[in-house]
Design a protein around this motif. Structure first.
Motif, PDB file in Angstrom:
ATOM      1  N   ASP A  30      59.330 -36.642 -15.063  1.00 41.13           N
ATOM      2  CA  ASP A  30      59.761 -38.027 -14.850  1.00 41.13           C
ATOM      3  C   ASP A  30      59.559 -38.840 -16.128  1.00 41.13           C
ATOM      4  OD1 ASP A  30      60.351 -37.584 -12.154  1.00 41.13           O
ATOM      5  OD2 ASP A  30      58.352 -38.190 -11.486  1.00 41.13           O
ATOM      6  N   GLN A  31      58.382 -38.691 -16.726  1.00 44.33           N
ATOM      7  CA  GLN A  31      58.083 -39.406 -17.973  1.00 44.33           C
ATOM      8  C   GLN A  31      59.031 -38.975 -19.074  1.00 44.33           C
ATOM      9  OE1 GLN A  31      55.816 -41.754 -18.824  1.00 44.33           O
ATOM     10  NE2 GLN A  31      54.142 -41.692 -17.348  1.00 44.33           N
ATOM     11  N   MET A  32      59.252 -37.674 -19.206  1.00 43.46           N
ATOM     12  CA  MET A  32      60.158 -37.154 -20.229  1.00 43.46           C
ATOM     13  C   MET A  32      61.569 -37.700 -20.040  1.00 43.46           C
ATOM     14  SD  MET A  32      62.803 -34.768 -20.517  1.00 43.46           S
ATOM     15  CE  MET A  32      62.560 -33.714 -19.099  1.00 43.46           C
ATOM     16  N   GLN A  33      62.075 -37.666 -18.821  1.00 42.84           N
ATOM     17  CA  GLN A  33      63.447 -38.118 -18.569  1.00 42.84           C
ATOM     18  C   GLN A  33      63.621 -39.596 -18.911  1.00 42.84           C
ATOM     19  OE1 GLN A  33      64.751 -37.940 -14.450  1.00 42.84           O
ATOM     20  NE2 GLN A  33      66.852 -37.541 -15.096  1.00 42.84           N
ATOM     21  N   GLU A  34      62.649 -40.417 -18.522  1.00 38.80           N
ATOM     22  CA  GLU A  34      62.749 -41.840 -18.839  1.00 38.80           C
ATOM     23  C   GLU A  34      62.747 -42.069 -20.349  1.00 38.80           C
ATOM     24  OE1 GLU A  34      60.505 -46.131 -18.111  1.00 38.80           O
ATOM     25  OE2 GLU A  34      59.710 -44.323 -17.169  1.00 38.80           O
ATOM     26  N   ALA A  35      61.873 -41.345 -21.063  1.00 39.35           N
ATOM     27  CA  ALA A  35      61.822 -41.491 -22.519  1.00 39.35           C
ATOM     28  C   ALA A  35      63.148 -41.091 -23.157  1.00 39.35           C
ATOM     29  CB  ALA A  35      60.682 -40.658 -23.085  1.00 39.35           C
ATOM     30  N   VAL A  36      63.765 -40.032 -22.655  1.00 38.72           N
ATOM     31  CA  VAL A  36      65.065 -39.582 -23.187  1.00 38.72           C
ATOM     32  C   VAL A  36      66.121 -40.661 -22.998  1.00 38.72           C
ATOM     33  CG1 VAL A  36      66.954 -37.966 -22.784  1.00 38.72           C
ATOM     34  CG2 VAL A  36      64.614 -37.120 -22.967  1.00 38.72           C
ATOM     35  N   ILE A  37      66.195 -41.230 -21.805  1.00 34.83           N
ATOM     36  CA  ILE A  37      67.192 -42.280 -21.556  1.00 34.83           C
ATOM     37  C   ILE A  37      66.954 -43.477 -22.474  1.00 34.83           C
ATOM     38  CG2 ILE A  37      68.100 -43.885 -19.840  1.00 34.83           C
ATOM     39  CD1 ILE A  37      68.844 -40.885 -19.444  1.00 34.83           C
ATOM     40  N   LEU A  38      65.691 -43.835 -22.658  1.00 34.66           N
ATOM     41  CA  LEU A  38      65.372 -44.951 -23.554  1.00 34.66           C
ATOM     42  C   LEU A  38      65.799 -44.655 -24.984  1.00 34.66           C
ATOM     43  CD1 LEU A  38      61.810 -45.879 -22.221  1.00 34.66           C
ATOM     44  CD2 LEU A  38      63.904 -47.254 -21.986  1.00 34.66           C
ATOM     45  N   ALA A  39      65.573 -43.429 -25.452  1.00 40.06           N
ATOM     46  CA  ALA A  39      65.932 -43.062 -26.824  1.00 40.06           C
ATOM     47  C   ALA A  39      67.439 -43.069 -27.017  1.00 40.06           C
ATOM     48  CB  ALA A  39      65.361 -41.688 -27.163  1.00 40.06           C
ATOM     49  N   LEU A  40      68.173 -42.574 -26.032  1.00 39.60           N
ATOM     50  CA  LEU A  40      69.635 -42.568 -26.137  1.00 39.60           C
ATOM     51  C   LEU A  40      70.194 -43.985 -26.061  1.00 39.60           C
ATOM     52  CD1 LEU A  40      70.337 -39.451 -23.917  1.00 39.60           C
ATOM     53  CD2 LEU A  40      70.795 -39.641 -26.372  1.00 39.60           C
ATOM     54  N   GLU A  41      69.638 -44.806 -25.194  1.00 40.13           N
ATOM     55  CA  GLU A  41      70.065 -46.208 -25.132  1.00 40.13           C
ATOM     56  C   GLU A  41      69.769 -46.921 -26.438  1.00 40.13           C
ATOM     57  OE1 GLU A  41      68.025 -47.781 -21.751  1.00 40.13           O
ATOM     58  OE2 GLU A  41      69.584 -47.160 -20.333  1.00 40.13           O
ATOM     59  N   ASP A  42      68.664 -46.560 -27.075  1.00 43.02           N
ATOM     60  CA  ASP A  42      68.253 -47.188 -28.324  1.00 43.02           C
ATOM     61  C   ASP A  42      69.308 -47.019 -29.417  1.00 43.02           C
ATOM     62  OD1 ASP A  42      66.223 -48.547 -29.940  1.00 43.02           O
ATOM     63  OD2 ASP A  42      65.932 -46.633 -30.938  1.00 43.02           O
TER      64      ASP A  42
END
Length: 384
Positions: A30-42
């Protein structure tokens, strides 16, 4: 000097940090997936753009496969190198090479942990160490304590020197609204902390938190067109030296000496060119040790260097400006967070703790028991 062919060829285009240091009910993925979405949105990209995946998670035996399935992506290049907390800087070096050779176009490095909410325990046990296990060490603390004790014996390093590392980290954390541990801390409190493995006390040990982090890398020519200014990978270096602390060639010198030499050579810079430093501070002692091995002070003078105030706010060398593993966060494997803080500093996005005019940052990570070392040197567009 002839420029290294990989210098500046790849750039960090996006970063993601969940900043969820205590998140009951959320799994490492869950933590990994959220971080990935944040990085791609960034950086303005989507999951469909990712074709290179780099992942290590201590609670998973097949992290790349689990991450790909969880994210719903099919990639043409993947790497699950696992060397402890330094894994992600090994991934960074491999991603730079993969991008340059056309093995992928958008590389994703990601991690997640629920170590705190899972009860503070590492979900997976380390591989057995048959020559040390009979002595019942407090793994990994006893290993680091052995190195610290030897450094004290050889060079006169003191408990007060270690306390000054913790004080500097807390002072930086108090400038970071996202740090897990904030508030007043005194040297006396640190020195009177409960002994865990002599000479390391509870106050010398890193935090235990949850958390997730991710990076998106691209070739430099493509990264320039994205949402955020790219931060270029100027140099990288990796090295491994042992598994068990009893096999460490020299208890007071790590393989960081080799990893940083390779990184400096690739980047074409030296210690005096570095504006900002992030080192893996699993213990107060590791900050001191790595500052020596990375060339910021002579061997044996790390204690006096940190006690001079050099690494604290206002000092000559800003170190661990987010508060580090000692006061910001430490979700089991911390290495990726050294890169994220370095990127934010070079972007000029760190608010009250911002290092003005920072153009070149060094991030260093450690894995195992001082076993694997990896160094990255990052720069702004002005350094290319």
């Amino acid at each position: 000097m002839v420029s290294h062919p990989l210098r500046g060829r790849a750039a960090i285009a996006g970063i993601g940090n969940t900043k969820r240091w205590n998140a009951p009910g959320r799994t490492p993925f869950d933590q990994m997936q959220e971080a990935v979405i944040l990085a791609l949105e960034d950086c303005g990209l989507g999951l469909k753009d990712v074709d290179g995946l780099f992942c290590a998670i201590s609670s998973s035996g097949l992290p790349v496969l689990n991450a790909a399935e969880r994210l719903g992506i099919s990639v043409r290049h993947a790497d699950g190198t696992m060397v402890g907390g330094a894994s992600f800087l090994f991934h960074l070096q491999n991603a730079v090479s993969a991008l340059d050779h056309g093995l992928c176009d958008v590389a994703l490095i990601c991690y997640g942990s629920n170590q705190l909410s899972a009860g503070g325990r590492l979900v997976s046990m380390p591989d057995p160490q048959p020559y040390e296990a009979p002595y019942k060490p407090r793994y990994p603390i006893s290993s680091y304590a052995l190195s610290a004790a030897r450094h004290m014996h050889d060079y006169g390093t003191t408990r007060e020197n270690l306390a000054d590392v913790a004080l500097a980290a807390r002072t930086w954390a108090n400038l970071n609204p996202d740090a897990f541990a904030r508030g007043p801390l005194t040297r006396d409190e640190i020195l009177s902390s409960r002994m865990v493995s002599d000479p390391i006390t509870r106050a010398d040990c890193c935090l235990v938190t949850d958390g997730g982090a991710a990076l998106v890398l691209m070739r430099a020519d493509r990264a320039r067109d994205l949402a955020k200014p790219p931060i270029y990978v100027l140099g990288t270096g990796t090295a491994v030296s042992h598994r068990q602390i009893a096999a460490m060639p020299d208890l007071t010198t790590t393989a960081a000496v080799e990893s940083v030499r390779r990184a400096y050579d690739m980047a074409g810079v030296g210690p005096s060119d570095i504006d900002h430093v992030m080192v893996y501070d699993a213990f107060t002692f590791t900050t001191l040790l790595f500052l020596e091995d990375l060339g910021f002070c002579p061997k044996g003078e790390g204690g006096s260097f940190v006690s001079s105030g050099a690494i604290a706010p206002g000092g000559s060398l800003p170190v661990n400006t987010n508060g580090g593993g000692l006061s910001c966060n430490h979700p089991g494997m911390y290495g990726l967070f050294t890169i994220i803080e370095a990127v934010e500093q070079l972007r000029g996005a760190c608010g009250e703790r911002q290092i003005q005019g920072a153009e070149i940052a060094l991030a260093h990570a450690n894995g195992g028991v001082l076993s694997s070392q990896a160094t990255a040197i990052l720069g702004t567009a002005a350094t290319i």
